[in-house]
Motif scaffolding. Structure first.
Motif, PDB file in Angstrom:
ATOM      1  N   TYR A   1      -8.493  -0.511   7.761  1.00 40.14           N
ATOM      2  CA  TYR A   1      -7.951  -1.737   7.164  1.00 40.14           C
ATOM      3  C   TYR A   1      -6.619  -2.089   7.832  1.00 40.14           C
ATOM      4  CZ  TYR A   1      -6.799  -5.081   3.416  1.00 40.14           C
ATOM      5  OH  TYR A   1      -6.492  -6.218   2.711  1.00 40.14           O
TER       6      TYR A   1
ATOM      7  N   SER B   1       0.853  -1.194   0.000  1.00 37.43           N
ATOM      8  CA  SER B   1       0.000   0.000   0.000  1.00 37.43           C
ATOM      9  C   SER B   1       0.888   1.243   0.000  1.00 37.43           C
ATOM     10  CB  SER B   1      -0.907   0.002   1.233  1.00 37.43           C
ATOM     11  OG  SER B   1      -1.606   1.232   1.340  1.00 37.43           O
TER      12      SER B   1
ATOM     13  N   ALA C   1      -4.516   1.315   1.505  1.00 40.07           N
ATOM     14  CA  ALA C   1      -5.242   0.740   2.643  1.00 40.07           C
ATOM     15  C   ALA C   1      -5.677   1.863   3.582  1.00 40.07           C
ATOM     16  CB  ALA C   1      -4.338  -0.249   3.383  1.00 40.07           C
TER      17      ALA C   1
END
Ligand SMILES: Cc1ncc(COP(=O)(O)O)c(C=O)c1O
Length: 400
Positions: free
Chosen positions: A194, A181, A190
């Motif tokens: 998350y 990410s 993200a």
């Protein structure tokens, strides 16, 4: 034929995407002057401070570089992490939590050797990874005799693995979870929720979370949140977590081979021990250049502005066609073209532009589906004019 000479696990690896691409396009003449947009190799001018440091510290080529990097480099990294993620200054200690590495590619591979149990009875340890994925995650899993578990990361799950779909048995036998990410290739970032969830899972089920954040400084609107920010909110607890960062993308210097890992002191210590047996260390003049680069944010901002301008060009050219969306992070377009391989051949034949089929960056999972098949990845790594030219040609080929 059996032989004691080779590691047979190498034969279990899929062919690397770029030789596969070369084979796909073999014998097809490019219709126009060739332009490579398949590989994520930044072509922006690298900052002058690299050459300056190389010249200034040229006398240090005679030195074996320390495996853990110079204190100056670890300081620069710590300070960058603190600035970039607004961390309390007493959270990251340069000597316990930071380890410079000669590019994150080797570190992403070697973290698997560091943490995957080798002689434990019972089922093979699992390595979880997003699908599609940076290929090194797969090599790390297979060559360390783990079971690789690809987790679909298509449009229906926001281009990130759906954490609710992973069963408890899989989580209990997971040793290492790779997450990227901003994600290569889809550009997804993200969310804090998350990240909180996946960090929580890593501790509950006792696996190592390897957060590949190499594209952290290349983003469209909001700076991507990093996993360490979540740790800061939790009082600085970095258990089970390592983040991976690189100067290849942030500073347009993939040839420098310079990055770092940071996080859980226990893992950093074991990783350092492993690396003293097998790893390339960063040469001293390169460490000096890296120190200067982590200490400077201006060049990274200029770099980011250039990528943003190229996403503007892409938006103008593709609009809402081929599933175009502005990637929130990173510098790839991930276009839905129906059949990625067919589109790649057509684009090469008619437009002379090399892109890569999504399926070369992903794998067919147990259910027989491959979340990359319908996509192509386009790397926006050239200057503005070249990018406009390439994208215009691609759009024309896709339209015809
Ligand atoms: C997602 C991702 N992780 C890691 C790397 C490795 O970068 P480097 O080894 O240049 O630091 C790359 C390079 O393309 C990448 O795309």
């Amino acid at each position: 034929m059996t032989t004691t000479m080779f590691n047979e696990r190498l034969d279990q690896l899929p062919a690397y995407p770029f030789p596969r691409l070369a084979a796909l396009l073999d014998g097809i003449e490019p219709g126009q002057s060739p332009l490579v947009m398949s590989i994520g190799e930044p072509q922006h001018e690298p900052p002058a401070m690299i050459t300056e440091a190389m010249v200034k510290y040229a006398s240090l080529w005679h030195k074996y570089p320390p495996g853990s990097g110079t204190p100056e480099l670890r300081d620069a990294i710590k300070n960058w992490l603190d600035r970039r993620y607004n961390l309390p200054t007493d959270m990251i200690h340069r000597d316990d939590h930071v380890l410079p590495v000669a590019g994150t590619r080797e570190a992403l591979y070697l973290i698997a050797t560091t943490v995957i149990p080798q002689d434990r009875p019972g089922p093979k340890p699992k390595v979880l990874l997003p699908n599609p994925f940076y290929q090194v995650y797969c090599g790390a899993a297979v060559l360390n005799d783990a079971e690789m578990v690809p987790l679909a990361a298509g449009p229906e799950t926001g281009f990130l693995p759906d954490l609710d779909q992973i069963d408890t048995e899989t989580l209990d036998t997971c040793s290492l979870f790779f997450l990227c990410s901003p994600a290569n290739p889809q550009g997804a970032i993200a969310s804090p929720e998350y990240l909180e969830r996946i960090i929580g899972l890593s501790r509950k089920h006792d696996f190592v979370l390897a957060m590949d954040e190499c594209y952290a400084d290349i983003y469209d609107r909001e700076p991507p949140i990093g996993a360490l920010e979540i740790c800061a909110k939790q009082g600085g607890n970095m258990d089970n977590l390592l983040v991976f960062h690189s100067l290849s993308k942030r500073s347009s210097a993939p040839g420098l081979r310079s990055g770092f890992v940071a996080g859980d002191a226990k893992i950093v210590k074991r990783f350092t021990a492993l690396r003293s047996y097998c790893s390339a260390t960063i040469p001293m003049p390169v460490m000096a250049a890296s120190t200067a680069l982590w200490n400077d944010d201006v060049h990274a901002e200029e770099n980011r502005d250039l990528y943003r301008a190229k996403i503007d060009i892409a938006a103008e050219i593709f609009g809402n066609r081929f599933g175009f969306y502005r990637p929130p992070g990173g510098f790839f377009l991930w276009l839905d073209v129906g059949d990625g391989e067919a589109a790649t051949k057509k684009i090469w034949k008619e437009a002379g532009v090399k892109v890569i089929p999504g399926s070369y960056l992903s794998i067919t999972d147990k259910d027989g589906s491959n979340p990359g098949t319908q996509f192509i990845r386009i790397a926006l790594v050239h200057d503005l004019a070249t990018t406009r030219e390439g994208l215009t040609r691609i759009a024309k080929a896709l339209e015809s």
